[in-house]
Write a protein that holds these residues in place. Structure first.
Motif, PDB file in Angstrom:
ATOM      1  N   GLU A  12       0.828  -1.209   0.000  1.00 33.78           N
ATOM      2  CA  GLU A  12       0.000   0.000   0.000  1.00 33.78           C
ATOM      3  C   GLU A  12       0.860   1.255   0.000  1.00 33.78           C
ATOM      4  N   LEU A  13       1.912   1.265   0.824  1.00 34.14           N
ATOM      5  CA  LEU A  13       2.787   2.435   0.898  1.00 34.14           C
ATOM      6  C   LEU A  13       3.598   2.605  -0.379  1.00 34.14           C
ATOM      7  N   ALA A  14       4.002   1.491  -0.990  1.00 36.61           N
ATOM      8  CA  ALA A  14       4.759   1.577  -2.246  1.00 36.61           C
ATOM      9  C   ALA A  14       3.920   2.236  -3.331  1.00 36.61           C
ATOM     10  N   GLU A  15       2.609   1.964  -3.337  1.00 33.18           N
ATOM     11  CA  GLU A  15       1.724   2.602  -4.308  1.00 33.18           C
ATOM     12  C   GLU A  15       1.539   4.083  -3.979  1.00 33.18           C
ATOM     13  N   GLN A  16       1.416   4.411  -2.683  1.00 31.34           N
ATOM     14  CA  GLN A  16       1.334   5.819  -2.284  1.00 31.34           C
ATOM     15  C   GLN A  16       2.621   6.565  -2.624  1.00 31.34           C
ATOM     16  N   PHE A  17       3.736   5.863  -2.534  1.00 32.54           N
ATOM     17  CA  PHE A  17       5.055   6.432  -2.795  1.00 32.54           C
ATOM     18  C   PHE A  17       5.127   7.015  -4.207  1.00 32.54           C
ATOM     19  N   ARG A  18       4.385   6.412  -5.128  1.00 37.79           N
ATOM     20  CA  ARG A  18       4.383   6.869  -6.525  1.00 37.79           C
ATOM     21  C   ARG A  18       3.054   7.518  -6.904  1.00 37.79           C
ATOM     22  N   TYR A  19       2.298   7.942  -5.905  1.00 35.11           N
ATOM     23  CA  TYR A  19       0.985   8.541  -6.149  1.00 35.11           C
ATOM     24  C   TYR A  19       1.121   9.892  -6.859  1.00 35.11           C
ATOM     25  N   ARG A  20       0.188  10.194  -7.773  1.00 34.25           N
ATOM     26  CA  ARG A  20       0.149  11.496  -8.431  1.00 34.25           C
ATOM     27  C   ARG A  20      -1.243  12.100  -8.258  1.00 34.25           C
ATOM     28  N   ALA A  21      -1.299  13.256  -7.633  1.00 33.73           N
ATOM     29  CA  ALA A  21      -2.570  13.917  -7.336  1.00 33.73           C
ATOM     30  C   ALA A  21      -3.020  14.771  -8.511  1.00 33.73           C
ATOM     31  N   PRO A  22      -4.329  14.824  -8.794  1.00 36.27           N
ATOM     32  CA  PRO A  22      -4.854  15.682  -9.877  1.00 36.27           C
ATOM     33  C   PRO A  22      -4.623  17.160  -9.551  1.00 36.27           C
ATOM     34  N   THR A  23      -4.108  17.910 -10.510  1.00 37.04           N
ATOM     35  CA  THR A  23      -3.803  19.327 -10.282  1.00 37.04           C
ATOM     36  C   THR A  23      -5.035  20.146  -9.899  1.00 37.04           C
ATOM     37  N   PRO A  24      -6.200  19.957 -10.555  1.00 38.50           N
ATOM     38  CA  PRO A  24      -7.381  20.741 -10.135  1.00 38.50           C
ATOM     39  C   PRO A  24      -7.750  20.497  -8.681  1.00 38.50           C
ATOM     40  N   GLN A  25      -7.683  19.251  -8.237  1.00 39.80           N
ATOM     41  CA  GLN A  25      -8.006  18.944  -6.848  1.00 39.80           C
ATOM     42  C   GLN A  25      -6.994  19.577  -5.901  1.00 39.80           C
ATOM     43  N   LEU A  26      -5.723  19.598  -6.306  1.00 38.69           N
ATOM     44  CA  LEU A  26      -4.690  20.228  -5.485  1.00 38.69           C
ATOM     45  C   LEU A  26      -4.979  21.705  -5.283  1.00 38.69           C
ATOM     46  N   GLN A  55      -2.256  18.705   5.637  1.00 39.05           N
ATOM     47  CA  GLN A  55      -3.474  18.764   4.830  1.00 39.05           C
ATOM     48  C   GLN A  55      -3.373  17.882   3.597  1.00 39.05           C
ATOM     49  N   LEU A  56      -2.195  17.837   2.984  1.00 34.94           N
ATOM     50  CA  LEU A  56      -1.986  16.949   1.831  1.00 34.94           C
ATOM     51  C   LEU A  56      -2.130  15.490   2.248  1.00 34.94           C
ATOM     52  N   ARG A  57      -1.547  15.139   3.383  1.00 35.92           N
ATOM     53  CA  ARG A  57      -1.660  13.765   3.891  1.00 35.92           C
ATOM     54  C   ARG A  57      -3.123  13.392   4.133  1.00 35.92           C
ATOM     55  N   LYS A  58      -3.832  14.292   4.802  1.00 34.03           N
ATOM     56  CA  LYS A  58      -5.223  14.018   5.170  1.00 34.03           C
ATOM     57  C   LYS A  58      -6.103  13.897   3.929  1.00 34.03           C
ATOM     58  N   THR A  59      -5.926  14.774   2.965  1.00 33.19           N
ATOM     59  CA  THR A  59      -6.785  14.799   1.778  1.00 33.19           C
ATOM     60  C   THR A  59      -6.569  13.584   0.895  1.00 33.19           C
ATOM     61  N   PHE A  60      -5.303  13.195   0.694  1.00 31.91           N
ATOM     62  CA  PHE A  60      -5.000  12.109  -0.239  1.00 31.91           C
ATOM     63  C   PHE A  60      -4.632  10.807   0.470  1.00 31.91           C
ATOM     64  N   ASP A  61      -4.806  10.802   1.803  1.00 30.50           N
ATOM     65  CA  ASP A  61      -4.537   9.604   2.613  1.00 30.50           C
ATOM     66  C   ASP A  61      -3.140   9.061   2.333  1.00 30.50           C
ATOM     67  N   LEU A  62      -2.152   9.919   2.504  1.00 34.94           N
ATOM     68  CA  LEU A  62      -0.759   9.558   2.224  1.00 34.94           C
ATOM     69  C   LEU A  62      -0.005   9.353   3.529  1.00 34.94           C
TER      70      LEU A  62
END
Length: 462
Positions: A352-366, A423-430
């Protein structure tokens, strides 16, 4: 693995000052008195297109009987035995001493390439070459005069070190991990916490030798595994090593072994012993994972020896979060590699963490999140002016890295950086390390210049 350069020498010759200078940042404590550095410190450095890892060591005092200084010397010896090049620092003002000659004798026996630095030559008029000339008598080759404090002679010193490094390996200093679909997991921890037993439990076979005798694992061992459709490489690292040159002493903290696998891993699984409280070595390994930007799982092993009391487990968890609060985002799992209890959960979380490690967040949501963050908790006033955040975008993965455009990028307070990170951690569950970069808007320097009063001609006599 980047090549290792060990900085050694007798006490108070400027090793930590040189370490900070070469690393490009103040990492090691520097005081004008001997004995400040005791443990080994590690830092990545870059010179041109060559990257390497520096090891700062405590003052090397051959034959010292004092128990603490003896341990400091042993730490320095371990660094010498693990490194590729030795940077031997001396005091150019004090001249060659018997302690320098004793250290030189030990370095000659190591068989490693040595670069001698005659430090503290702050004034060019002191005839640096003449002052450093006596050090040639040690028979270690060229002597480089320098002043680490004032950066004199440092480029020439580094070039001499680079000339002695082993040939550059392909991908040696690449920052990004290869994305071939294989997840690399490093099993790290102090000696005898059950690393090899954990690997065997995950693989369901005796792939590596496990023993209660510290020092069983000598070198990192890779094991391939397919788990729920994911391809993994598990690397069991050495927790301890017995060195021929240290007759009755064993290494208590094998950070070099962890360094060797951390650079090429997505996730670090830090094993701890449930029967012992967290100690400095655990914190150092956790800090290494954070510094390297690697995802981290904290695994409390041997929980079968403690019992099933849930309250005791929660108390242990809270104590651990307090002592390792700088990696408070990391999941904590209580297991027993010996009985197999919750071993699969370790792998589940690592995947699960390895997938989060390479996670890419959508720019509009950011950017919607950025607007929400600024509305909920406005950016502070810095240097009498409001800090404004305009835009956010993700610019990298492994670990996730975000660039924020603002008006004063160099003045963003640490407290507000932590707020954004949380806030980034909380929003994207990282639950992995995050990196923030702050940048000025394009053309901001020109806009600032236009705002300034026109001063041309002011102060001239009419």
């Amino acid at each position: 693995m980047k090549p290792l350069v060990a900085i050694v020498g007798r006490p108070n010759v400027g090793k930590s000052t040189l370490f900070n200078r070469l690393a490009g940042r103040r990492l090691a404590l520097v005081e004008d008195e001997p004995g400040v550095t005791r443990d080994r410190h590690y830092a990545d450095a870059q010179w041109g297109d060559r990257a390497f890892t520096l090891i700062d060591t405590g003052g090397f005092v051959p034959g010292e009987k004092d128990s603490l200084l003896k341990q400091v010397r042993e730490q320095a010896q371990l660094a010498v035995e693990e490194c590729d090049v030795i940077l031997f620092v001396t005091d150019g003002r004090a001249g060659l001493t018997s302690a320098d000659e004793a250290v030189a004798g030990l370095l000659r026996k190591s068989g490693k390439p040595v670069v001698v630095a005659a430090n503290k030559l702050d004034n060019a008029s002191d005839s640096m070459q003449a002052l450093s000339g006596e050090f040639f008598r040690m028979g270690l080759g060229e002597v480089m005069p320098l002043s680490a404090e004032h950066a004199l002679g440092v480029p020439q010193l580094v070039e001499a070190v680079l000339d002695r490094l082993p040939p550059k390996q392909e991908g040696e200093d690449a920052e990004a991990l290869p994305d071939d679909g294989t997840l690399r997991v490093a099993i790290i921890g102090r000696p005898n916490v059950g690393k090899s037993t954990m690997v065997n439990a995950i693989l369901k076979e005796k792939r590596v030798v496990a023993s209660e005798v510290p020092g069983t694992t000598r070198d990192p061992i890779d094991s391939a595994l397919t788990y729920k459709g994911h391809k993994l490489i598990l690397t069991d690292t050495a927790g301890i090593r017995r060195k021929r040159s240290i007759a009755h002493r064993v290494e208590q903290f094998s950070v070099v072994s962890a360094l060797k696998v951390m650079d090429r891993s997505d996730v670090a699984v830090l094993l701890m012993d449930a029967t012992e409280p967290a100690v400095d070595q655990d914190a150092k390994l956790a800090g290494l994972a954070e510094d390297k930007g690697r995802a981290l799982v904290i695994v409390v092993n041997k929980w079968d020896l403690i019992g099933t009391d849930q309250r005791r487990q929660e108390a242990y968890r809270e104590a651990l979060k307090h002592s390792l609060k700088f990696v408070g985002y990391a999941p904590i799992i209580f297991t027993s590699a010996l009985t197999g209890s919750k071993v699969e959960k370790v792998v589940d979380i690592a995947v699960e963490l390895a997938e989060q490690f390479r996670y890419r967040a959508p720019t509009p949501q950011l950017n919607r999140l950025l607007e929400h963050m600024v509305d909920s908790n406005p950016a502070p006033i810095v240097a009498g002016k409001p800090l404004r955040l305009y835009y956010i975008a993700q610019v990298g993965t492994a670990p996730p890295t975000f660039a924020l455009t603002c008006n004063y990028p160099e003045r963003v307070p640490d407290m507000y950086k932590r707020y954004i990170t949380n806030q980034l951690r909380k929003t994207f569950d990282l639950r992995v390390p995050l990196r923030l970069l702050f940048r000025a808007r394009p053309g901001q320097a020109k806009r600032e210049a236009r705002k300034r009063p026109h001063l041309k001609g002011k102060g001239k006599k009419s």
